[in-house]
Scaffold this motif. Structure first.
Motif, PDB file in Angstrom:
ATOM      1  N   ASN A 160     -78.875-141.646   8.085  1.00 51.15           N
ATOM      2  CA  ASN A 160     -77.956-142.164   9.114  1.00 51.15           C
ATOM      3  C   ASN A 160     -76.651-142.638   8.487  1.00 51.15           C
ATOM      4  O   ASN A 160     -75.573-142.347   8.988  1.00 51.15           O
ATOM      5  N   GLU A 161     -76.780-143.395   7.392  1.00 49.47           N
ATOM      6  CA  GLU A 161     -75.559-143.932   6.787  1.00 49.47           C
ATOM      7  C   GLU A 161     -74.710-142.826   6.160  1.00 49.47           C
ATOM      8  O   GLU A 161     -73.503-142.756   6.368  1.00 49.47           O
ATOM      9  N   ARG A 218     -78.471-153.280   3.790  1.00 51.53           N
ATOM     10  CA  ARG A 218     -79.777-153.842   3.455  1.00 51.53           C
ATOM     11  C   ARG A 218     -79.709-154.688   2.185  1.00 51.53           C
ATOM     12  O   ARG A 218     -78.960-154.420   1.262  1.00 51.53           O
ATOM     13  N   PRO A 278     -83.277-146.868  10.423  1.00 49.51           N
ATOM     14  CA  PRO A 278     -83.850-145.799   9.602  1.00 49.51           C
ATOM     15  C   PRO A 278     -85.017-146.304   8.751  1.00 49.51           C
ATOM     16  O   PRO A 278     -84.997-147.432   8.273  1.00 49.51           O
ATOM     17  N   ILE A 283     -78.360-145.062  -3.054  1.00 45.85           N
ATOM     18  CA  ILE A 283     -79.413-144.624  -2.138  1.00 45.85           C
ATOM     19  C   ILE A 283     -78.990-144.921  -0.707  1.00 45.85           C
ATOM     20  O   ILE A 283     -78.698-146.059  -0.342  1.00 45.85           O
ATOM     21  N   TYR A 284     -78.932-143.867   0.081  1.00 46.65           N
ATOM     22  CA  TYR A 284     -78.495-143.954   1.472  1.00 46.65           C
ATOM     23  C   TYR A 284     -79.652-143.622   2.413  1.00 46.65           C
ATOM     24  O   TYR A 284     -80.514-142.806   2.075  1.00 46.65           O
ATOM     25  N   SER A 285     -79.582-144.164   3.609  1.00 49.30           N
ATOM     26  CA  SER A 285     -80.360-143.552   4.684  1.00 49.30           C
ATOM     27  C   SER A 285     -79.552-142.333   5.119  1.00 49.30           C
ATOM     28  O   SER A 285     -78.333-142.285   4.902  1.00 49.30           O
ATOM     29  N   PHE A 337     -87.141-146.332   5.350  1.00 45.99           N
ATOM     30  CA  PHE A 337     -86.953-146.020   3.935  1.00 45.99           C
ATOM     31  C   PHE A 337     -88.318-145.629   3.376  1.00 45.99           C
ATOM     32  O   PHE A 337     -89.290-145.521   4.125  1.00 45.99           O
ATOM     33  N   CYS A 367     -77.552-147.826  10.381  1.00 46.02           N
ATOM     34  CA  CYS A 367     -77.338-147.118   9.113  1.00 46.02           C
ATOM     35  C   CYS A 367     -78.104-147.693   7.928  1.00 46.02           C
ATOM     36  O   CYS A 367     -78.439-146.972   7.004  1.00 46.02           O
TER      37      CYS A 367
END
Lengths: 288, 501
Positions: free
Chosen positions: B291-292, A226, B274, B287-289, B276, A222
């Motif tokens: 997937n998240e 990060r 993922p 800010i998300y991927s 970015f 996910c």
């Protein structure tokens, strides 16, 4: 379901659990973590493995109740179970014979620092442990840490136990006096880890921090965990959780960890209200 | 549904011929000439009206009624040499199953499909039929092609809802054990084929719920989880063993599995990390991927008050989704359902180059999604608390075709502009997961991080280890992953029988 074999409070809101998870117990290395889901509609939260017993097939985690999930977890007792435990996740810490290693654990961070201290002790490093807490009750694992440390310093913010002040005070003094440990490992609240990094930076003492960002899957899928390290984006779950503390953008990490602050507060308030309501009801029934 | 008329009035030059009542007993399709069949218009899929569906997470497409299904099936001219079967990555006997639908034998049609495709209720919903079976349909040369996907979905739903699912017989145990890593489309297909060959099959899943991308990625409104669970239950009844919370590489290793008696391993772990955008500010809060974002909402059900997993409150906010594929469409439509004021797609090429299915783009637009094309993001800006506030972008024009054959976006100098946004979702694809790479000696990976595997058999550089799906292709569709799961199962069978690698 994963059975809880033992559950015991170490400090107010800080509870140690031994959970049956034989495969994880067998495979786990210092520095790795598990992701736990307490109940069927629960969120996934990462918790560092404090120790494991491969023969008994259990892993030990130490949980500080801060939000709904951790507080709910801390209501569980031996004989009950958690819905999911997955791991061991993350990369194991690098344990090498380097000489003198300072292990710094702030608050419940002591639980995460403990397996590292054990590993450095076992490999033959001279281990200096600094344990800190806001107050006496919040200093945990002192005996366990002492058993694997060559030197031990305890600090409390309010001076109720050990030395009054922050974990960085003794570190700063010794560094200023010319002490140069070969490695510093710090785990705890973000401001503490940042302070340790700033303390060692001028002396170029290698410093490692174990990061604990928000995670969902914990396997790299996910990207929620990060962080920025050395100007580059890393995924703490698969690239970490341990990083060069001098390179970590702690400010960003702190901001990202506050992403759901509002939702977390609401969720906790609801949980506490429900718990209080339930207790009141049970109390009424007992009296009647 | 009583107000629904068969067919699309706008494209109907002639009224459709009357369809006889559903057959009783002996069945049989009405005798229609090919010409008569060609005159029947393609039947429309009933769906939730856009303004209604953006307020819920229920399925958009409601599925054919039996009447609509039979009418659609009658459009098939039963070609002696059908092209549709070749257009299907798993070779479903399309012509014959469509004939059974026309005859009213819906459960029979479902069983015929299941010989080649174990997950028809899923494929009927998420396969890009318009670029596969339906793209080569001969009726489609003059009229619109037969709605094969809609029929597949209908018969699979009919069989399940009427509890007509039969557990096929299994040959005696071969005594061989196969480990499948990942419970997504490729793993499930591989497992289904191997169990029907008599092998013992264990599927290991890293998450707490089975289904892989089918449950964490594809939203409820496109693929209800209940359907995925039902298809997985079918496999369980066949004897497939499932283990959740097992991250192979960490909880155990491939070598560990083989030492513990597994004779072969199939890796179907899907795409991993993922991507970015690699622009400043992308670790800001908000800010998300994709997937998240999708995992929080789909797998963890963040849209439900009963769930403990939070998702940013996008109600009344501006959401920008970067990318032009199906995942981008899923994310933007999800944000609309969570109450976003502006739900925007920002894509660097034009609509013509978008990889998303036409149906998904069409549905997104119906739901009020703003599709902004020829835009390249340069930088995210945030406030003092680290929260996203805007994205700085450049406008593009289309240049010469690039390596992918699509026209390349070329930035227009001086076209910088800023778009205020509160939440960004990055849906520009996935790299691969490092866990197996770090823990499996001798397993060969490409520079992109995907596993090197033979295209026809899925054989990797390690004896007894096969791979398929996104971990090999780097990101494709459910049905292509299934196709690879199937060909790997065939190769595993050959390997287990002959012992020859």
């Amino acid at each position: 379901m994963f059975d809880i074999v033992e559950a015991r409070f170490l400090a107010p809101d800080v509870k140690r659990f031994r959970i049956r998870a034989p495969q994880i117990a067998k495979r786990r290395l210092p520095g790795q973590f598990v992701i736990i889901r307490v109940h069927d509609a629960g969120e996934r939260i990462p918790l560092t493995i404090a120790s494991s017993d491969p023969l008994e097939g259990t892993v030990t985690i130490i949980v500080q109740g801060v939000g709904k999930t951790t507080k709910m977890l801390n209501t569980l007792e031996a004989g009950q179970a958690v819905h999911d435990v997955v791991g061991p996740l993350g990369r194991a810490g690098e344990i090498e014979k380097v000489g003198t290693v300072v292990v710094i654990g702030g608050g419940v961070g002591a639980a995460i620092a403990y397996p590292t201290a054990v590993a450095h002790h076992e490999i033959g490093n001279h281990v200096v442990t600094i344990l800190g807490g806001r107050t006496r009750d919040l200093v945990i694992l002192e005996d366990e840490m002492r058993a694997v440390s060559d030197e031990m310093i305890v600090t409390t913010d309010d001076g109720s136990y050990g030395r009054k002040g922050l974990v960085t005070d003794p570190l700063n003094e010794r560094l200023a006096a010319g002490w140069r440990p070969d490695l510093v490992m710090c785990v705890g609240p973000i401001p503490m880890m940042r302070a340790v990094a700033e303390a060692t930076r001028p002396y170029a003492v290698k410093t490692i921090a174990s990061l604990n960002p928000i995670m969902v899957d914990g396997t790299g899928m996910c990207g929620g965990c990060r962080a920025t390290v050395g100007g580059k984006t890393v995924f703490v779950c698969v690239d970490g959780p341990e990083f060069d503390a001098h390179q970590v953008d702690f400010r960003l990490l702190a901001l990202r960890n506050r992403s759901y602050l509002m939702q977390e507060r609401e969720s906790l308030a609801r949980f506490e209200q429900e718990t209080a309501h339930r207790c009141a009801l049970e109390g009424t029934q007992e009296r009647s | 549904m009583s107000d629904l008329k068969p067919g699309d009035a706008a494209s109907t030059p002639n009224p459709p011929p009357a369809v006889p009542a559903p057959p009783s007993g002996d069945g049989g399709a009405p005798a229609l000439s090919a010409k008569e069949r060609m005159k029947i218009p393609r039947q429309k899929m009933p769906e939730q009206p856009p303004l209604e569906r953006i307020r819920n997470f229920q399925e958009v497409n409601l599925g054919f009624t039996a009447e609509l299904a039979r009418m659609e099936a009658l459009r098939c001219i039963q070609c002696p040499k059908p092209h549709c079967i070749e257009g299907c990555p798993v070779g479903v006997q399309i012509r014959d199953f469509v004939k059974l639908v026309a005859e009213g034998d819906y459960a029979g049609a479902a069983r015929l499909i299941k010989i080649d495709n174990v997950l028809p209720a899923i494929c009927g919903r998420v396969c890009p039929q318009e670029s596969q079976c339906e793209a080569v349909c001969i009726v489609g040369k003059k009229q619109e092609p037969v709605g094969i996907g809609r029929l597949e979905r209908f018969v699979a739903d009919f069989e399940r809802e009427n509890r007509l699912t039969q557990v096929p017989g299994i040959p005696p145990p071969t005594g061989r054990k196969v480990a499948i890593i990942g419970s997504g489309p490729s793993g499930l297909t591989c497992a289904a084929d191997l169990i029907r060959m008599g092998h013992a099959v264990t599927v290991f899943e890293a998450l707490h719920e089975l289904g892989g991308v089918l449950v964490y990625g594809i939203p409820e409104f496109r693929l209800p989880k209940e359907i995925v669970h039902a298809e997985i239950d079918g496999l369980r009844k066949l004897g497939v063993e499932f283990v959740t919370n097992a991250v192979i590489g960490l909880s155990d290793t491939i070598d560990g599995l083989m030492e513990n008696g597994y004779d072969a391993v199939f890796i179907g772990v899907g795409a991993g990390l993922p991507y970015f955008l690699d622009i400043p500010g992308e670790n800001l809060v908000g800010i998300y991927s994709a997937n998240e974002f999708l995992t929080r909402v789909n797998l963890m059900r963040a849209y439900s008050p009963a769930s403990d997993t939070p998702v940013f409150n996008v109600g009344g906010k501006n959401v920008a989704v970067f990318g032009g594929g199906n995942t981008a469409m899923d994310a933007v439509r999800t944000s609309k359902r969570l109450g976003a004021t502006r739900a925007m797609i920002l894509y660097r090429r034009s609509e013509a180059e978008m990889p998303a299915r036409i149906e998904e783009l069409h549905h997104a637009k119906e739901e009020g999604v703003e599709v902004m094309t020829l835009i390249t993001p340069l930088e995210f800006n945030g406030d003092e608390n680290g929260w996203l506030t805007s994205v700085k972008c450049l406008r593009n024009e289309l240049g010469e075709p690039d390596a992918s054959g699509r026209r390349r976006p070329v930035p227009i100098p001086g076209s910088e502009h800023e778009i205020p946004i509160d939440v960004a979702v990055i849906a520009v694809g996935n790299g691969s997961n490092p866990i197996l790479r770090q823990t499996t000696p001798g397993l060969e990976f490409t520079r992109r991080g995907t596993i090197v595997a033979d295209n026809a058999t899925g054989k990797t550089s390690r004896k007894g280890v096969f791979a398929g799906g996104d971990i090999v292709t780097g990101g494709a569709t459910v049905i292509l992953a299934m196709g690879q799961g199937r060909s790997a199962a065939k190769a595993i069978q050959e390997y287990l029988t002959s012992g020859v690698w």
